[in-house]
Design an enzyme around this catalytic site. Sequence first.
Site, PDB file in Angstrom:
ATOM      1  N   GLY A  43       0.843  -1.184   0.000  1.00 61.97           N
ATOM      2  CA  GLY A  43       0.000   0.000   0.000  1.00 61.97           C
ATOM      3  C   GLY A  43       0.880   1.236   0.000  1.00 61.97           C
ATOM      4  CB  ALA A  45       3.412   2.340   4.697  1.00 66.91           C
ATOM      5  N   GLY A  46       4.183   0.549   2.298  1.00 67.62           N
ATOM      6  CA  GLY A  46       5.039  -0.473   1.716  1.00 67.62           C
ATOM      7  C   GLY A  46       5.472  -0.144   0.305  1.00 67.62           C
ATOM      8  CG  HIS A 267     -14.497   7.849   9.928  1.00 68.49           C
ATOM      9  ND1 HIS A 267     -15.498   8.728   9.560  1.00 68.49           N
ATOM     10  CD2 HIS A 267     -13.371   8.289   9.313  1.00 68.49           C
ATOM     11  CE1 HIS A 267     -14.986   9.646   8.757  1.00 68.49           C
ATOM     12  NE2 HIS A 267     -13.703   9.404   8.588  1.00 68.49           N
ATOM     13  CB  SER A 285     -14.506  11.764   2.558  1.00 70.43           C
ATOM     14  OG  SER A 285     -13.513  12.684   2.943  1.00 70.43           O
ATOM     15  NE  ARG A 338     -11.326  10.892  10.686  1.00 73.50           N
ATOM     16  CZ  ARG A 338     -10.585  10.298   9.761  1.00 73.50           C
ATOM     17  NH1 ARG A 338      -9.944   9.180  10.058  1.00 73.50           N
ATOM     18  NH2 ARG A 338     -10.476  10.799   8.552  1.00 73.50           N
ATOM     19  NE  ARG A 464      -6.005   7.768  10.664  1.00 72.46           N
ATOM     20  CZ  ARG A 464      -6.731   8.320   9.685  1.00 72.46           C
ATOM     21  NH1 ARG A 464      -6.383   9.500   9.187  1.00 72.46           N
ATOM     22  NH2 ARG A 464      -7.812   7.715   9.228  1.00 72.46           N
TER      23      ARG A 464
END
Length: 667
Positions: A43, A45-46, A267, A285, A338, A464
Site C-alpha cells: 500500500g 507505506a510499503g 469514524h 469522507s 473523530r 488519529r
Amino acid sequence: MSNLNSKVPSGPLSEKWTKHKNDINLVNPANKRNIDVIVVGTGLAGGSAAATLAELGYNVKTFCYQDSPRRAHSIAAQGGINAAKNYQGDGDSTYRLFYDTVKGGDYRSREANVYRLAEVSANIIDQCVAQGVPFAREYGGLLDNRSFGGVLVSRTFYAKGQTGQQLLLGAYSAMNRQINRGKIKPFNRHEMLDLVIVDGKARGIIARDMVTGELERHSAHAVVIATGGYGNVFYLSTNAMGSNVTASWKIHKRGAYFANPCYTQIHPTCIPVSGDHQSKLTLMSESLRNDGRIWVPKKHEDAEAIRNGTLKPVDLKEEDRDYYLERRYPSFGNLVPRDVASRAAKERCDAGFGVNKTGEAVFLDFASAIMRYGKEAAAVQHIEDPSEETIRELGEKVIETKYGNLFQMYEKIVDANPYKTPMMIYPAVHYTMGGVWVDYNLETTIPGCYCAGEANFSDHGANRLGASALMQGLADGYFVLPYTIGDYLADDIRTGPIPTNSAEFDAAEKNVKDQIDALVNNNGTKSVDYFHKKLGKIMWNNVGMSRNAKGLEEAIAAIRELREAFWKDVRVPGAANEVNPELEKAMRVADFLELGELFAIDALHRNESCGGHFREEYQTEEGEAMRDDENFTYVAAWEYKGDPGKAVLHKEDLEFKDIQVKTRSYK
C-alpha cells in the site's frame, strides 16, 4: 515488565531528525547491491518504501495478497493528506501540525516521532506533485487545501474524494520503474504466514502462493512489515474485507511487542448498518464535515416520525433541529476530532434521537452549504435577484465539483439523493492507532524487522486526526525508513546472501504447514464467517465505542471460548494446494481470535479514557474523556508468551518537553 528504549536522539526537538540522519551509519551504493530487503504489503507505506529502497540500490522483494499493489486498501482513502505548507496563509506551521496531532491523539503519542512527521510532511506533497498526483488546485494554480476535524487551519491536500487512489498510483508507478529495472521482484497473490529469525535477527519469511498453495521460503537481510491495520477484528468495519492482522500478529508471536491494541478509531461519518447480511461498511469522507452540518431532531416525537417515514427531514423546521456538535463545541463545531464526533452521535442515538429504522443514524445535511455556494456563484456570475431554484442549482454544481464522487457513491448504496435530502451517517470502526511497537528508527523489538504505516503503533496516540494516515504512510516509506534501515544494514555488507536451507527455515515452514493441515482436515460444522461474525459482535458490544470493566472481562472470557470452539468446529472446504479463499480467511480469523483477547486485555488494564479508548467509568460530568496522566502516560507494549492471556506488559514512558499536557477542549 521493562521500560522500553525508543532510541529517540538527544537535543532540541526541531533538530532531532536532522541530527539523527547525520549520526547514523550509511551503506555505500556499491554495497547496497549485495543487500536484500523484503517488504510485506504494498500500500502507501510499503509501496513507497519498496520504491525508495530500490531506487537507493537495495534488492527488494515485495509481497501482497492482492493480484496487484493497486488494490491495496490505501486506495479507499478519500478526503486528503495533511502537510504544513501554509498555502492558505491561515497561520499553519510545522509546530502547529505537530501540536494538533499530539493534542488530537490525547497526549498519548511519542513527541519526537510526531514532530518528525510534521517536519517531513511538506516534502511528501512535493514528491507526489513530481510524480504527477493530480491534487486539486485553486483558480490561480496553487494547490488547494481544505479543513479536517480537530484543527483550525486548512492544511489538507486532496484529489476530489479519490486522494488515496491517486497517491497509491504515484507510489505504484515508482515501484513499476524499479520492477522494470530489476531492482524490485514482486510476489503478488502471496501471503506472508511466518517470520524467520536466524541468530536473533529477522532473516526471511514463509509465504504461501495463493494460486498454487505452495509454501515458499524467501530470505533477506531485513524484513519490513507494512500490511495496514486490524479493524476487521470487528468483522464490520470500513476496511476492505481482506484487510487483516496476520503479518503483524506473526511477528508478534516471534517476539515483536504489540502496542496499544485498544486504541481503535471509530469514524463518525459512515453509512449506517442496514442488516446482518452486510460484510463491510462504507466510509463517507470526513471532508464532508467541512460543508455538511450534523443534526438530529430536538423532539423524540419528531425522531419517531422520521423513523416511521411519516415526516421527511427536509420538512422539519430549523428551530426543531439539534445541531448538537455546534451546540456542544462552538469553537470547532462539526469539525471536532473523530472520537469526539463519534461519541456525540452515539449519545444522541442512545437517547432516542436516531433517525433511521434501527435508531442508529444522524443526519449530515448540505442544504446550508448548497445555498451559500449558490449565492456566491450567482454573485460571481452577476445574476441579479436569482430565484431560490437558481441558487440551489448553482450551489449543487459547486458541491458536485468538491464531493461529486462521494455523493454518487452514497446514492448508489442508499438509493437516496443527498443533494435533495440529508445523508444518514453513523460511527463505524475505521483506523487502528495501535499496532506493532517500533522505536524511532521504525525497528521492532526483533532486530532487522521493521514496521511502517498503519501496521505500527504509529504517531497518532489514542486518536488519529483526519488526513493523517496517508501522511504517516508516505512519511515512513519515502522519508524515514530508507534512512534508518541503512543504519542497521551497514553491518551486513559482508554477510552475503542468506541461505534458506537452514533449521530455522525448516521449523518456520513446518509451523505454517501444521496450521494449514489442522484447518483443512478439521471437518467441523461451522463456516469461518460464522466465527468471525460472532467475534465481531463480542468486540463491538463490549470493546467498541465505549467500554467498562465488566464488559471487558466478559469479552475476554467469551473470546477464549469462541477461539476454542473455532479450532474444534470450523469447516474449511477445499484443499491446501489450490486457490482456497476459505483457507485464507480461516488463517486470518485464527489470528483475529487471538488479537481480540489481547485487545480486550489492553482496554481493561488502561483505567482511563483517552481518544478512541473510552471507559465509561472514567468520564467527566459532561461525558468527555477523563485521562489519568499520573498513571497512564505510557505506551503499553505487550510481549507474547505462548497465549494472549499470558502476555507480559512492557512500558514506554511518554515525555512531553515541548508541549503542555492538558485536558483536550474543542469548545
